[in-house]
Design an enzyme around this catalytic site. Structure first.
Site, mmCIF file in Angstrom:
data_model
loop_
_atom_site.group_PDB
_atom_site.id
_atom_site.type_symbol
_atom_site.label_atom_id
_atom_site.label_comp_id
_atom_site.label_asym_id
_atom_site.label_seq_id
_atom_site.Cartn_x
_atom_site.Cartn_y
_atom_site.Cartn_z
ATOM 1 C CG ASN A 11 22.915 53.443 44.880
ATOM 2 O OD1 ASN A 11 21.994 53.597 45.684
ATOM 3 N ND2 ASN A 11 23.290 54.385 44.027
ATOM 4 C CD1 TRP A 12 20.307 47.838 47.308
ATOM 5 C CD2 TRP A 12 18.812 47.818 48.976
ATOM 6 N NE1 TRP A 12 20.550 46.730 48.081
ATOM 7 C CE2 TRP A 12 19.648 46.698 49.119
ATOM 8 C CE3 TRP A 12 17.797 48.027 49.918
ATOM 9 C CZ2 TRP A 12 19.493 45.774 50.151
ATOM 10 C CZ3 TRP A 12 17.647 47.120 50.949
ATOM 11 C CH2 TRP A 12 18.485 45.994 51.057
ATOM 12 C CE LYS A 13 21.194 53.875 41.005
ATOM 13 N NZ LYS A 13 21.377 54.203 39.590
ATOM 14 C CG HIS A 96 24.819 58.202 42.316
ATOM 15 N ND1 HIS A 96 23.911 58.435 41.319
ATOM 16 C CD2 HIS A 96 25.169 56.897 42.225
ATOM 17 C CE1 HIS A 96 23.715 57.302 40.651
ATOM 18 N NE2 HIS A 96 24.469 56.360 41.179
ATOM 19 C CD GLU A 98 20.638 57.764 39.934
ATOM 20 O OE1 GLU A 98 20.397 57.435 41.100
ATOM 21 O OE2 GLU A 98 20.909 56.941 39.033
ATOM 22 C CD GLU A 168 27.955 54.774 39.680
ATOM 23 O OE1 GLU A 168 27.668 53.592 39.815
ATOM 24 O OE2 GLU A 168 27.161 55.694 39.953
ATOM 25 N N GLY A 174 21.962 52.551 34.465
ATOM 26 C CA GLY A 174 20.541 52.191 34.470
ATOM 27 C C GLY A 174 19.912 51.933 33.119
ATOM 28 C CB SER A 214 24.684 48.831 32.512
ATOM 29 O OG SER A 214 23.762 49.896 32.401
ATOM 30 N N GLY A 235 23.775 49.168 40.677
ATOM 31 C CA GLY A 235 22.420 49.680 40.868
ATOM 32 C C GLY A 235 21.446 48.536 40.705
ATOM 33 N N GLY A 236 20.882 48.399 39.501
ATOM 34 C CA GLY A 236 19.860 47.378 39.231
ATOM 35 C C GLY A 236 20.252 45.974 39.695
HETATM 36 P P1 13P Z 1 23.002 50.501 37.310
HETATM 37 O O1 13P Z 1 23.873 49.372 37.803
HETATM 38 O O2 13P Z 1 21.540 50.230 37.483
HETATM 39 O O3 13P Z 1 23.392 50.935 35.935
HETATM 40 O O4 13P Z 1 23.294 51.754 38.276
HETATM 41 C C1 13P Z 1 24.591 52.095 38.544
HETATM 42 C C2 13P Z 1 24.580 53.081 39.633
HETATM 43 O O5 13P Z 1 24.160 54.210 39.466
HETATM 44 C C3 13P Z 1 25.066 52.650 40.951
HETATM 45 O O6 13P Z 1 25.227 53.720 41.803
#
Ligand code: 13P
Length: 256
Positions: A11-13, A96, A98, A168, A174, A214, A235-236
Site C-alpha cells: 500500500n503506497w498510500k 483501512h 486511515e 492492522e 507506520g 510496521s 506500508g513503508g
Molecule cells: P506500515 O507498514 O508503514 O506500518 O503501514 C501499514 C499499513 O497501513 C498498510 O496498509
C-alpha cells in the site's frame, strides 16, 4: 484463491507521482521474483493505476485500489467507483484505518464497499484493527468482531472465498512498533474463530488473513511462521524495492 498462496500487498498510500510510480515499478520488476506460491499486489494512488495497468506484467504484479466509492456511477463529484476500476485492478482495499480515522468511514461504508467490490469482480481486502486505547481497555475482541460483521454483513459463504481480511492494529501502523507475533496470532485466531461462527468451519478455513503494521524484512519471517497468517499488507516497506522484494522472498520460502 486458496490459502496455498501467500498474498503480499504493498500500500503506497499517498506517495509517488505518475512518473515516479512508473520508474519504481520498473525497478520492482527487476527485483521481485515471480513465484507460484506468492501473489504480489501493488496499491499505488488512484492517479497512477491506469498507467501502471498498462505497464505491469500481470503474472508478476496484480493491482489494488486504495479506496473507491460504493455507488457504481452517478453525481458523486470527486469519486471513483469499483465499476470504473473493473479491469484495471484485481483487489480493492476497504476500511483501512486511515479511511476510518482520518475520513470517518463507518462499518456501513465498508459494508457497501465490500458489496460494490464483489459486484464488480474485485477482491475486497477488508481492514480491521483496534486502536491503542481500545486495546488498553480490553476491547480488542469486540472491535474486531464489530468491524468484521460490520463489513461482511451481506456477504454469502460463496462470496466469502473472494474476501481477504487484513488485521492492522492502528497502534502498529507506520511507527516501527509492530505487534508481537503472539498479539498477531491471538487476533488472527479470533478473526478466524469469528468467521467460523458466521460461515462455518470450511468457509472460514479458506479465507486469507493478512497482517499489517510496521512489517519489515527483519520481522516478516516471525509472522509467516504463524499458521493463520497468509501474508502482509505493507506500508513503508513497500516503498523500498529491496526491502519489498526481500519480504516477497521470505513469503516464498515460508513453510506454512
Ligand atoms: P506500515 O507498514 O508503514 O506500518 O503501514 C501499514 C499499513 O497501513 C498498510 O496498509
Amino acid at each position: 484463491m486458496t490459502r496455498d498462496k501467500k498474498l503480499i500487498i504493498g500500500n503506497w498510500k499517498m506517495n509517488l507521482g505518475v512518473q515516479e510510480s512508473s520508474l519504481y515499478v520498473h525497478k520492482l520488476a527487476e527485483k521481485v521474483q515471480i513465484h507460484r506460491n506468492v501473489e504480489v499486489v501493488l496499491a499505488p494512488t488512484m492517479l497512477t493505476l491506469q498507467t501502471l495497468s498498462l505497464q505491469v506484467n500481470f503474472r508478476q504484479f496484480k493491482l489494488a485500489a486504495q479506496n473507491f466509492y460504493w455507488r457504481d456511477s452517478g453525481a458523486f463529484t470527486g469519486e471513483v467507483s469499483a465499476t470504473q476500476l473493473r479491469g484495471i485492478v484485481q483487489y480493492g482495499i476497504i476500511g483501512h484505518s486511515e479511511r476510518r480515522h482520518v475520513f470517518h468511514e463507518t462499518d456501513k461504508d465498508t459494508r457497501a464497499k465490500v458489496q460494490a467490490a464483489i459486484r464488480n469482480g474485485i477482491r475486497p481486502v477488508l481492514c480491521i484493527g483496534e486502536t491503542a486505547n481500545e486495546r488498553a481497555i480490553g476491547e480488542t475482541d469486540d472491535i474486531l468482531y464489530d468491524q468484521l460483521i460490520g463489513g461482511l454483513a451481506n456477504v454469502t459463504s460463496e462470496e466469502l472465498n473472494e474476501v481477504v481480511i487484513a488485521y492492522e492494529p492502528v497502534w502498529a501502523i507506520g511507527n516501527g512498533h509492530s505487534a508481537s507475533p503472539l498479539d498477531v496470532k491471538t487476533a488472527v485466531r479470533a478473526i478466524r474463530h469469528n468467521l467460523k461462527h458466521l460461515y462455518g468451519a470450511k468457509a472460514s478455513e479458506a479465507v486469507q488473513i493478512l497482517y499489517g503494521g510496521s512489517v519489515t524484512e527483519h520481522n516478516a519471517a516471525d509472522y509467516l511462521e504463524l499458521s493463520d497468517v497468509d501474508g502482509f499488507l505493507l506500508g513503508g516497506s513497500s516503498l523500498d524495492a529491496k526491502v519489498f522484494s526481500e519480504i516477497v522472498e521470505k513469503a516464498h520460502k515460508s513453510k506454512n
